[in-house]
Design a protein around this motif. Structure first.
Motif, mmCIF file in Angstrom:
data_model
loop_
_atom_site.group_PDB
_atom_site.id
_atom_site.type_symbol
_atom_site.label_atom_id
_atom_site.label_comp_id
_atom_site.label_asym_id
_atom_site.label_seq_id
_atom_site.Cartn_x
_atom_site.Cartn_y
_atom_site.Cartn_z
ATOM 1 N N GLN A 117 0.841 -1.173 0.000
ATOM 2 C CA GLN A 117 0.000 0.000 0.000
ATOM 3 C C GLN A 117 0.879 1.226 0.000
ATOM 4 O OE1 GLN A 117 -1.884 -1.252 3.495
ATOM 5 N NE2 GLN A 117 -3.665 -2.085 2.476
ATOM 6 N N LYS A 118 0.503 2.178 -0.841
ATOM 7 C CA LYS A 118 1.366 3.339 -1.021
ATOM 8 C C LYS A 118 0.543 4.523 -1.488
ATOM 9 C CE LYS A 118 5.520 4.636 -3.620
ATOM 10 N NZ LYS A 118 6.464 4.232 -4.662
ATOM 11 N N VAL A 119 0.965 5.714 -1.092
ATOM 12 C CA VAL A 119 0.348 6.948 -1.568
ATOM 13 C C VAL A 119 1.437 7.820 -2.171
ATOM 14 C CG1 VAL A 119 -0.896 9.023 -0.891
ATOM 15 C CG2 VAL A 119 -1.471 6.827 0.169
ATOM 16 N N THR A 120 1.203 8.288 -3.375
ATOM 17 C CA THR A 120 2.193 9.107 -4.066
ATOM 18 C C THR A 120 1.639 10.497 -4.329
ATOM 19 O OG1 THR A 120 3.166 7.164 -5.142
ATOM 20 C CG2 THR A 120 3.651 9.311 -6.117
ATOM 21 N N GLN A 121 2.358 11.484 -3.856
ATOM 22 C CA GLN A 121 2.053 12.876 -4.180
ATOM 23 C C GLN A 121 3.264 13.400 -4.927
ATOM 24 O OE1 GLN A 121 0.576 13.576 0.199
ATOM 25 N NE2 GLN A 121 -0.213 15.243 -1.083
ATOM 26 N N ALA A 122 3.180 13.375 -6.234
ATOM 27 C CA ALA A 122 4.348 13.658 -7.066
ATOM 28 C C ALA A 122 4.759 15.130 -7.024
ATOM 29 C CB ALA A 122 4.085 13.235 -8.500
ATOM 30 N N GLN A 123 3.813 15.996 -6.733
ATOM 31 C CA GLN A 123 4.114 17.435 -6.681
ATOM 32 C C GLN A 123 4.690 17.769 -5.311
ATOM 33 O OE1 GLN A 123 -0.011 17.778 -7.149
ATOM 34 N NE2 GLN A 123 0.088 19.026 -8.993
ATOM 35 N N THR A 124 5.970 18.111 -5.285
ATOM 36 C CA THR A 124 6.590 18.422 -4.005
ATOM 37 C C THR A 124 6.201 19.828 -3.555
ATOM 38 O OG1 THR A 124 8.448 17.062 -4.676
ATOM 39 C CG2 THR A 124 8.785 18.491 -2.792
ATOM 40 N N GLU A 125 6.268 20.767 -4.506
ATOM 41 C CA GLU A 125 5.924 22.153 -4.194
ATOM 42 C C GLU A 125 5.145 22.751 -5.347
ATOM 43 O OE1 GLU A 125 10.197 23.149 -2.054
ATOM 44 O OE2 GLU A 125 9.017 24.800 -2.857
#
Lengths: 112, 116
Positions: free
Chosen positions: B2-10
């Protein structure tokens, strides 16, 4: 209701020292958890409890102990602090599984 | 896994612009819950929304809206007409349902800066 409270707000430790981060909630929640937040890594689960007397390990449990003798309190013990444990620690509580978690204000810990 | 990815750092926007924060998740569970939390500069974590895996309806709350698409495993968050007070780190998180873990799996967060 005070919600979830954490003490202290800030703490500086030397390597090898031990201490306990306190967490209390007054909402009669069964579920409580400890997370650590590190830059660029989000929050990671250290330990959690599903009720008084029941605790289990999360993703990053090494170097930490917990106990849950009452519904209200869930202290986190650092046995022998290491610089890698420098972090912001959040306690959370929830009335049940998969429900909204209520977070405390956090404890910022620095280990030198 | 299970994983969550938020590719936008800023992300940096100017006030009144619309902005979308992306969240992509991985899970093999058929029942799960997705959350968004906001962390303003003061540091506390503020709950924004909880959505279960069987409810794909979009949700709107004032200037905030959420788009849940199971086909792409995404749960994106849009702020319309952004304001300086929206400046914060936003976290997307996943909880599997079942068992007694109640653990939240967080993404790494997106720092949103809204310039006046």
């Amino acid at each position: 209701n005070a919600g979830v409270t954490q003490t202290p707000k800030f703490q500086v430790l030397k390597t090898g020292q031990s201490m306990t981060l306190q967490c209390a909630q007054d909402m009669n929640h069964e579920y409580m958890s400890w997370y650590r937040q590190d830059p660029g890594m989000g929050l990671r689960l250290i330990h959690y409890s599903v009720g008084a007397g029941i605790t289990d390990q999360g993703e990053v449990p090494n170097g930490y102990n917990v106990s849950r003798s009452t519904t209200e309190d869930f202290p986190l013990r650092l046995l022998s602090a290491a610089p890698s444990q420098t972090s912001v620690y959040f306690c959370a509580s929830s009335p049940g599984t998969a429900l909204k978690q209520y977070f405390g204000p956090g404890t910022r810990l620095t280990v030198t | 896994a299970q994983k969550v990815t938020q590719a936008q750092t800023e992300i940096s926007v100017v006030e009144k612009e619309d902005v979308t924060l992306d969240c992509v998740y991985e899970t093999r569970d058929t029942t799960y819950y997705l959350f968004w939390y906001k962390q303003p500069p003061s540091g506390e974590l503020v709950f924004l929304i909880r959505r279960n895996s069987f409810d794909e309806q979009n949700e709107i709350s004032g200037r905030y809206s959420w788009n849940f698409q199971k086909s792409t495993s995404s749960f994106n968050f849009t702020i319309t007409a952004s304001q300086v007070v929206d400046s914060a780190v936003y976290f997307c998180a996943l909880t599997p349902y079942g068992g007694a873990t109640n653990k939240l799996i967080f993404g790494t967060g997106t720092l949103l800066a809204v310039q006046p």
